[in-house]
Design a protein around this motif. Structure first.
Motif, PDB file in Angstrom:
ATOM      1  N   LYS A 127       0.984  -1.437  -0.108  1.00  0.00           N
ATOM      2  CA  LYS A 127       0.024   0.046   0.378  1.00  0.00           C
ATOM      3  C   LYS A 127       0.682   1.147  -0.427  1.00  0.00           C
ATOM      4  CE  LYS A 127      -4.271  -1.819   2.117  1.00  0.00           C
ATOM      5  NZ  LYS A 127      -5.209  -2.227   3.562  1.00  0.00           N
ATOM      6  N   ALA A 128       0.562   2.368  -0.328  1.00  0.00           N
ATOM      7  CA  ALA A 128       1.123   3.235  -0.859  1.00  0.00           C
ATOM      8  C   ALA A 128       2.104   4.145   0.775  1.00  0.00           C
ATOM      9  CB  ALA A 128       0.160   4.618  -1.494  1.00  0.00           C
ATOM     10  N   GLY A 129       0.757   4.270   1.929  1.00  0.00           N
ATOM     11  CA  GLY A 129       1.263   4.478   3.320  1.00  0.00           C
ATOM     12  C   GLY A 129       1.988   3.649   3.629  1.00  0.00           C
ATOM     13  N   ALA A 130       2.201   2.145   2.693  1.00  0.00           N
ATOM     14  CA  ALA A 130       3.767   1.451   3.998  1.00  0.00           C
ATOM     15  C   ALA A 130       5.163   1.904   3.635  1.00  0.00           C
ATOM     16  CB  ALA A 130       2.918   0.143   3.208  1.00  0.00           C
ATOM     17  N   MET A 131       4.956   2.528   1.868  1.00  0.00           N
ATOM     18  CA  MET A 131       6.823   1.923   1.687  1.00  0.00           C
ATOM     19  C   MET A 131       6.749   3.557   2.322  1.00  0.00           C
ATOM     20  SD  MET A 131       5.719   1.809  -2.684  1.00  0.00           S
ATOM     21  CE  MET A 131       4.461   3.029  -2.647  1.00  0.00           C
ATOM     22  N   HIS A 132       8.420   3.198   2.306  1.00  0.00           N
ATOM     23  CA  HIS A 132       9.236   3.893   3.586  1.00  0.00           C
ATOM     24  C   HIS A 132      11.101   3.879   2.737  1.00  0.00           C
ATOM     25  CE1 HIS A 132      11.192   5.672   6.589  1.00  0.00           C
ATOM     26  NE2 HIS A 132      12.283   5.211   6.106  1.00  0.00           N
ATOM     27  N   GLY A 133      11.176   4.734   2.168  1.00  0.00           N
ATOM     28  CA  GLY A 133      12.570   4.321   1.350  1.00  0.00           C
ATOM     29  C   GLY A 133      13.092   3.630   0.780  1.00  0.00           C
ATOM     30  N   LEU A 134      14.356   2.603   0.878  1.00  0.00           N
ATOM     31  CA  LEU A 134      13.983   1.618   0.422  1.00  0.00           C
ATOM     32  C   LEU A 134      14.478  -0.064   1.843  1.00  0.00           C
ATOM     33  CD1 LEU A 134      17.863   1.687  -0.061  1.00  0.00           C
ATOM     34  CD2 LEU A 134      16.458   1.808  -1.631  1.00  0.00           C
ATOM     35  N   MET A 135      13.406   0.603   2.348  1.00  0.00           N
ATOM     36  CA  MET A 135      12.637   0.260   4.336  1.00  0.00           C
ATOM     37  C   MET A 135      11.392  -1.160   3.550  1.00  0.00           C
ATOM     38  SD  MET A 135      15.091   0.092   5.765  1.00  0.00           S
ATOM     39  CE  MET A 135      16.595   1.756   6.839  1.00  0.00           C
ATOM     40  N   ARG A 136      10.295  -0.476   2.284  1.00  0.00           N
ATOM     41  CA  ARG A 136       9.356  -0.778   2.387  1.00  0.00           C
ATOM     42  C   ARG A 136       9.213  -0.635   1.039  1.00  0.00           C
ATOM     43  NH1 ARG A 136       5.251  -2.925   6.278  1.00  0.00           N
ATOM     44  NH2 ARG A 136       4.220  -4.204   4.947  1.00  0.00           N
ATOM     45  N   VAL A 137       9.425  -1.426  -0.105  1.00  0.00           N
ATOM     46  CA  VAL A 137       9.715  -0.954  -1.701  1.00  0.00           C
ATOM     47  C   VAL A 137       8.513  -1.820  -2.215  1.00  0.00           C
ATOM     48  CG1 VAL A 137      11.400  -0.084  -1.860  1.00  0.00           C
ATOM     49  CG2 VAL A 137      11.722  -2.817  -1.900  1.00  0.00           C
ATOM     50  N   ARG A 138       8.007  -1.941  -3.711  1.00  0.00           N
ATOM     51  CA  ARG A 138       7.309  -2.930  -4.155  1.00  0.00           C
ATOM     52  C   ARG A 138       8.160  -3.975  -4.710  1.00  0.00           C
ATOM     53  NH1 ARG A 138       2.411   1.318  -6.030  1.00  0.00           N
ATOM     54  NH2 ARG A 138       0.608   1.474  -3.927  1.00  0.00           N
ATOM     55  N   GLY A 139       9.099  -3.774  -5.244  1.00  0.00           N
ATOM     56  CA  GLY A 139      10.059  -3.920  -5.930  1.00  0.00           C
ATOM     57  C   GLY A 139      10.983  -4.338  -5.724  1.00  0.00           C
ATOM     58  N   PHE A 140      11.700  -5.752  -4.822  1.00  0.00           N
ATOM     59  CA  PHE A 140      13.208  -6.162  -4.582  1.00  0.00           C
ATOM     60  C   PHE A 140      13.989  -7.250  -5.144  1.00  0.00           C
ATOM     61  CE2 PHE A 140       9.682  -7.189  -1.345  1.00  0.00           C
ATOM     62  CZ  PHE A 140       9.983  -8.347  -1.455  1.00  0.00           C
ATOM     63  N   THR A 141      15.424  -7.958  -4.503  1.00  0.00           N
ATOM     64  CA  THR A 141      15.789  -8.486  -4.879  1.00  0.00           C
ATOM     65  C   THR A 141      15.867  -9.038  -3.466  1.00  0.00           C
ATOM     66  OG1 THR A 141      16.686  -8.051  -6.533  1.00  0.00           O
ATOM     67  CG2 THR A 141      17.658  -9.310  -5.822  1.00  0.00           C
ATOM     68  N   GLN A 142      15.587 -10.641  -3.063  1.00  0.00           N
ATOM     69  CA  GLN A 142      16.213 -11.609  -1.969  1.00  0.00           C
ATOM     70  C   GLN A 142      17.118 -12.252  -2.625  1.00  0.00           C
ATOM     71  OE1 GLN A 142      12.338 -13.269  -1.832  1.00  0.00           O
ATOM     72  NE2 GLN A 142      11.553 -12.865   0.172  1.00  0.00           N
ATOM     73  N   ASP A 143      17.510 -12.392  -1.036  1.00  0.00           N
ATOM     74  CA  ASP A 143      19.336 -12.980  -1.468  1.00  0.00           C
ATOM     75  C   ASP A 143      18.370 -14.771  -1.038  1.00  0.00           C
ATOM     76  OD1 ASP A 143      21.148 -13.460   1.892  1.00  0.00           O
ATOM     77  OD2 ASP A 143      18.748 -12.390   1.481  1.00  0.00           O
ATOM     78  N   ASP A 144      17.865 -15.431  -1.906  1.00  0.00           N
ATOM     79  CA  ASP A 144      16.684 -16.239  -1.342  1.00  0.00           C
ATOM     80  C   ASP A 144      17.616 -17.372  -1.093  1.00  0.00           C
ATOM     81  OD1 ASP A 144      14.687 -17.011  -0.684  1.00  0.00           O
ATOM     82  OD2 ASP A 144      12.825 -16.484  -2.427  1.00  0.00           O
ATOM     83  N   ALA A 145      17.355 -17.883  -0.740  1.00  0.00           N
ATOM     84  CA  ALA A 145      17.648 -19.615  -1.279  1.00  0.00           C
ATOM     85  C   ALA A 145      16.969 -20.870   0.153  1.00  0.00           C
ATOM     86  CB  ALA A 145      18.918 -20.002  -0.186  1.00  0.00           C
TER      87      ALA A 145
END
Length: 581
Positions: A309-327
Motif C-alpha cells: 500500500k502507498a502509505g506503507a512504503m518507506h525509502g528502501l525499507m519497504r518497496v514494491r520491487g526488491f531482490t531477495q537473497d533467497d535460498a
C-alpha cells in the motif's frame, strides 16, 4: 526495577498522557470528535475529528494546556458502567459510540476520567497526573489517519507525542532521534548519489545509481563466493508464471492482495512473482531424486514484486520491487538438524562480515491454524531451538508465531545506535512439498516427502542496503565503499603522475579515481571527506619523484612518505578484513 516493570510503567505514563492531550484538545475545540489514543513504542497518539486543520504552532498551545492539567494533580478515576450509561456519556461522540458497539456483550465497559475528560478505556493508567512530568513529554508531529485504518473511512487528525519518566530520559531520546535523522538512508542516499525513487515512473521501485551499484556489486560478489564455499548452487528463474503456479503454491489463496494483478497472455493469466520458492520447486520436480542426492541447497538473487500500500512504503525499507537473497534447502528428515545448524552458522557469519555483532534470535512456534503433522512440527521446532543454543545466541520464543506452514527463526541485529532490524530468516515449510507433490526415494525404496527450508540471510538487497547506510551513516568500511581511494594532485604539474597512479591503483583492483577539477587542494580533500571516501592520496613533488604515497584517512589520520607497495598492502589487508577504517 525489572525491564518488564519499566516497560509497564512507561506504557501507563504514555497512555495517561494521551488522555491529558485529549483533554487539552477538547479545551481548544469543544466540538471535536475523539477517536482512540493508545500508548505506542516510545510514545503515544490520539486521533481527532477537528473543525479545522492543525498547524505546528498549535502543538505548543496544546502542550501548555497539558502542562497546566498535569500541574493540577488530577486523579485518573476508573468507573464500570452499563452500556446505556456509556451511550449517554458519549451521546455526541460518533466514534466512541461505534467503539462501544464493538465491545463484546460479555465484556465489562469501563470509563476513565481525568479532570473534565472522560474516555471509553480499558486502562491501565497512572493513579494521578502528579506521576506525569510536564518537562518529560513532547508533542512530535501531526499526521492524517483513516478511521480504523480503512481508506473508505473519514480522515482524522493524529497527534503524536513522546513521554518519559523524567526530563533526562526525554532528552536522551530526542538526541537519539537527531542521530536517527542524521543517519536517514534517504538523505544519505541522495547526498552520496547512491539511489533514487521516482513516483512518476512507479512508486516503490528502486533506481540504483553508479555509486550504489558498486556497493551492491560488492555485496553480491561476496554473497556468491560465500554461497559456493558453503555448498550452495545458483539458480535463475523467471519473473512471471502462470496462475496455476500460484494456485498450487497457495499464494492466490493467501496472498493475492499483495500480488500485482494478472496479465492475460495466450488465454492464460500470468503473475509477476512475489516469491521465488515455487520456481525452485519446479526445478526440483523436473527429475526424480534419491536420498543420495539430497540435500540440495539452491540460492538465487531473485527479484520479486509485491503490491505494498502507498502509505506503507518507506525509502528502501519497504518497496514494491526488491531482490531477495533467497535460498531453498531440500533435505531428508535425518539431515534436518545438521542443515539447520549449518544455515544458522552461515547466517551469523554473513551478518558478522557486514559488521553486525549484536544479534538476537526469535523462535516462532506452531500457530492454532497450521498444516502438517504435529510431530514434524515438534521435530522441526526442536531442531531450530538446538541450533540457536549450539550457536550461543540469546533468544525469545514467540508462541504460536510461526507461519501456518512451519516454524521459523528470525535473526535481528542491533545497529550502531541500538535499533533492532530483522534480517535473516530460517523457515520450515510443510505446505508446499505437499501441494507440489515433491518426493524423493528413501533407502527403503519408498517415495517420501523432503523437508523444505526457506532461508534468507540479508532479507532483500534493497532493505539491507538501507540498513547498512544507516548503520554506517554512509561511511562504509573500505571493502564496501563505492570509491575507496581518491587521488588528489596538489597542482597541475602533477596531473600526469596522478592519472598514472590512478591507473596503477585500478589495476590492483581498487575503486579509485583522480580529482582533476579546478578546486584548490583543500577543497578537493573536503569534497572527498563529504563523500566519505576512506583514503585520500595526496600527490606532490616529493611523491612523484620517490614513487611515494601521502595518505589522509577519512578518520583524520595522516601518513606521509609511504612506499607505494606498502600502501597497496595496507589497503588490501583492510579490505580483506572487512573491518571499518
Amino acid at each position: 526495577m525489572a525491564k518488564e516493570e519499566v516497560g509497564e510503567k512507561l506504557s501507563r505514563i504514555r497512555h495517561s498522557m494521551s488522555h491529558v492531550m485529549a483533554e487539552a484538545v477538547l479545551e481548544m475545540f469543544p466540538s471535536a470528535q475523539i477517536a482512540i489514543g493508545p500508548s505506542i513504542e516510545n510514545g503515544f497518539y490520539y486521533d481527532f475529528d477537528l473543525p479545522r486543520q492543525l498547524v505546528a504552532d498549535d502543538l505548543e498551545e496544546i502542550s501548555e494546556r497539558m502542562r497546566a492539567i498535569i500541574a493540577e494533580n488530577k486523579p485518573f478515576v476508573r468507573t464500570a458502567v452499563s452500556r446505556e450509561e456509556a451511550r449517554k456519556v458519549f451521546a455526541s461522540q460518533t466514534y466512541k459510540l461505534e467503539l462501544l458497539d464493538a465491545i463484546p456483550e460479555d465484556e465489562e465497559v469501563s470509563l476513565y476520567s481525568v479532570g473534565g475528560f472522560t474516555d471509553l478505556c480499558r486502562g491501565p493508567h497512572v493513579e494521578s497526573s502528579k506521576e506525569l512530568k510536564g518537562d518529560a513529554f513532547k508533542l512530535m508531529s501531526i499526521a492524517g489517519a483513516y478511521w480504523r485504518g480503512k481508506e473508505t473511512n473519514p480522515m482524522l487528525t493524529r497527534i503524536y507525542g513522546t513521554a518519559w519518566a523524567n526530563a533526562k530520559d526525554l532528552r536522551l531520546y530526542l538526541q537519539h532521534l537527531e542521530d536517527v535523522e542524521k543517519r536517514d538512508h534517504r538523505k544519505i542516499g541522495k547526498d552520496l548519489d547512491l539511489f533514487s525513487l521516482h513516483e512518476e515512473a512507479g512508486p516503490g521501485l528502486v533506481y540504483w545509481h553508479p555509486m550504489g551499484a558498486r556497493i551492491r556489486q560488492a555485496i553480491e560478489n561476496f554473497w556468491r563466493e560465500e554461497h559456493y564455499a558453503n555448498g550452495y548452487e545458483m539458480v535463475y528463474t523467471p519473473h512471471i508464471g502462470k496462475s496455476w503456479l500460484w494456485e498450487t503454491s497457495g499464494h492466490l489463496g493467501f496472498y493475492k492482495e499483495g500480488m500485482y494483478p494478472p496479465m492475460e497472455m495466450d488465454k492464460s493469466d500470468y503473475y509477476v512473482k512475489p516469491m521465488n520458492c515455487p520456481f525452485h520447486i519446479m526445478i526440483y520436480n523436473n527429475s526424480k531424486h534419491s536420498y543420495r542426492d539430497l540435500p540440495f541447497r539452491w540460492a538465487e538473487l531473485g527479484t520479486v514484486y509485491r503490491y505494498e500500500k502507498a502509505g506503507a512504503m518507506h525509502g528502501l525499507m519497504r518497496v514494491r520491487g526488491f531482490t531477495q537473497d533467497d535460498a531453498h534447502l531440500f533435505v531428508t528428515p535425518d539431515q534436518m538438524q545438521d542443515e539447520i545448524l549449518e544455515v544458522l552458522r552461515f547466517s551469523l557469519h554473513m551478518l558478522h562480515s557486514f559488521g553486525f555483532k549484536d544479534i538476537n534470535a526469535y523462535l516462532s512456534t506452531m500457530p492454532e491454524k497450521a498444516v502438517g503433522d504435529p510431530l514434524r512440527w515438534a521435530d522441526a521446532t526442536e531442531a531450530l531451538r538446538k541450533a540457536i543454543v549450539a550457536e550461543g545466541l540469546s533468544y525469545e520464543i514467540d508462541e504460536g508465531g510461526g507461519a501456518f506452514y512451519g516454524p521459523k527463526i528470525d535473526l535481528k541485529v542491533k545497529d550502531a545506535i541500538g535499533r533492532e532490524w530483522q534480517l535473516s530468516t530460517v523457515q520450515f515449510d510443510f505446505n508446499e512439498p505437499e501441494r507440489f507433490n515433491m518426493t524423493f526415494v528413501d533407502r527403503d525404496g519408498v517415495e517420501k516427502r523432503p523437508y523444505m527450508i526457506h532461508r534468507a540471510l540479508l532479507g532483500s538487497l534493497e532493505r539491507f542496503f538501507g540498513v547498512l547506510i544507516e548503520h554506517y551513516a554512509g561511511a562504509f568500511p573500505p571493502w564496501l565503499s563505492p570509491e575507496q581511494i581518491k587521488v588528489i594532485p596538489v597542482g597541475e604539474n602533477f596531473y600526469d603522475y596522478a592519472k598514472g597512479l590512478e591507473k596503477r591503483l585500478r589495476s590492483e583492483g581498487f575503486r579509485a579515481s583522480v580529482d582533476l577539477g579546478d578546486d584548490r587542494m583543500n577543497a578537493k580533500i573536503r569534497n572527498a571527506q563529504q563523500l566519505k571516501i576512506p583514503y585520500m592520496v595526496i600527490v606532490g613533488e616529493r611523491e612523484a619523484e620517490g614513487d611515494l604515497i601521502s595518505v589522509r584517512y577519512r578518520n583524520g589520520k595522516q601518513e606521509n612518505g609511504l612506499a607505494y607497495s606498502d600502501f597497496v598492502s595496507l589497503v588490501k589487508a583492510k579490505i580483506a578484513s572487512k573491518e571499518q577504517l
